[in-house]
Motif scaffolding. Structure first.
Motif, short mmCIF file in Angstrom:
data_model
loop_
_atom_site.label_atom_id
_atom_site.label_comp_id
_atom_site.label_asym_id
_atom_site.label_seq_id
_atom_site.Cartn_x
_atom_site.Cartn_y
_atom_site.Cartn_z
N TYR A 37 0.85 -1.18 0.00
CA TYR A 37 0.00 0.00 0.00
C TYR A 37 0.89 1.23 0.00
O TYR A 37 2.07 1.19 0.37
N ARG A 38 0.29 2.34 -0.35
CA ARG A 38 0.94 3.62 -0.15
C ARG A 38 -0.11 4.65 0.25
O ARG A 38 -1.30 4.49 -0.03
N ARG A 39 0.35 5.68 0.93
CA ARG A 39 -0.53 6.76 1.34
C ARG A 39 0.19 8.07 1.05
O ARG A 39 0.93 8.60 1.90
N PRO A 40 0.00 8.62 -0.16
CA PRO A 40 0.62 9.90 -0.46
C PRO A 40 0.10 10.97 0.49
O PRO A 40 -1.04 10.90 0.98
N SER A 41 0.90 11.97 0.72
CA SER A 41 0.52 13.04 1.64
C SER A 41 -0.80 13.68 1.21
O SER A 41 -0.96 14.07 0.05
N GLY A 42 -1.76 13.74 2.11
CA GLY A 42 -3.03 14.38 1.83
C GLY A 42 -4.01 13.55 1.02
O GLY A 42 -5.07 14.05 0.64
N LYS A 43 -3.64 12.31 0.76
CA LYS A 43 -4.51 11.46 -0.06
C LYS A 43 -4.89 10.19 0.69
O LYS A 43 -4.31 9.87 1.74
N ILE A 50 -0.44 -6.57 -5.32
CA ILE A 50 -0.84 -7.73 -4.51
C ILE A 50 -0.17 -8.97 -5.07
O ILE A 50 -0.11 -9.16 -6.28
N SER A 51 0.31 -9.81 -4.16
CA SER A 51 0.79 -11.14 -4.52
C SER A 51 -0.03 -12.15 -3.73
O SER A 51 -0.02 -12.14 -2.50
N THR A 52 -0.76 -12.98 -4.45
CA THR A 52 -1.63 -13.94 -3.76
C THR A 52 -0.84 -15.16 -3.29
O THR A 52 0.34 -15.33 -3.62
N HIS A 96 1.63 -5.26 3.85
CA HIS A 96 0.48 -5.72 4.62
C HIS A 96 0.17 -7.16 4.28
O HIS A 96 0.17 -7.56 3.12
N VAL A 97 -0.06 -7.95 5.33
CA VAL A 97 -0.71 -9.24 5.20
C VAL A 97 -1.92 -9.18 6.10
O VAL A 97 -1.97 -8.35 7.02
N GLN A 99 -4.32 -8.73 8.78
CA GLN A 99 -4.22 -8.44 10.20
C GLN A 99 -2.92 -7.73 10.59
O GLN A 99 -2.82 -7.22 11.71
N TYR A 100 -1.95 -7.68 9.72
CA TYR A 100 -0.65 -7.14 10.13
C TYR A 100 -0.12 -6.12 9.14
O TYR A 100 -0.26 -6.28 7.92
N TRP A 101 0.53 -5.10 9.69
CA TRP A 101 1.13 -4.02 8.88
C TRP A 101 2.58 -3.83 9.28
O TRP A 101 2.95 -3.97 10.45
N GLY A 102 3.38 -3.44 8.29
CA GLY A 102 4.71 -2.98 8.61
C GLY A 102 4.67 -1.51 9.01
O GLY A 102 3.62 -0.86 8.99
#
Length: 111
Positions: A37-43, A50-52, A96-97, A99-102
């Motif tokens: 995932y990514r979260r750009p500033s303000g977005k 995704i890798s299944t 992310h997997v 339940q868990y986040w880095g």
């Protein structure tokens, strides 16, 4: 205790490349789909790749053809190869997997 640790972020010029890594501990990595995932500033946060469990891959339209997700279950690791980076790719990237986040790794694309 489950941990996901990302690395590989940094500052790169437009058109450059970076390779992000995500190493997991405390889980049977091969049993989990992996998301970047990514979260750009303000977005809003967005999933970019995704890798299944069966090693199928999916990408957002914004990165398709430039980013490649891969995984090495023997090393409990996933990777995001990012090529032809653009300023709009600047963001904190998270592994992310379910339940868990880095903790995230910062990618900055700027001249």
């Amino acid at each position: 205790q489950v941990q996901l640790v990302e690395s590989g972020g940094g500052l790169v010029q437009p058109g450059g490349s970076l390779r992000l890594s995500c190493t997991a501990s405390g889980i049977t990595f091969s049993a989990y789909a992996v998301h970047w995932y990514r979260r750009p500033s303000g977005k809003e946060r967005e999933v970019v790749a995704i890798s299944t469990v069966s090693n199928q891959t999916m990408y957002s339209d914004s990165v398709k053809g430039r980013f490649t997700i891969s995984r090495d279950n023997a090393r409990s690791s996933a990777y995001l190869q990012m090529n032809n980076l653009k300023p709009e790719d600047t963001s904190v990237y998270y592994c992310h997997v379910p339940q868990y986040w880095g903790q995230g790794t910062q990618v900055t694309v700027s001249s």
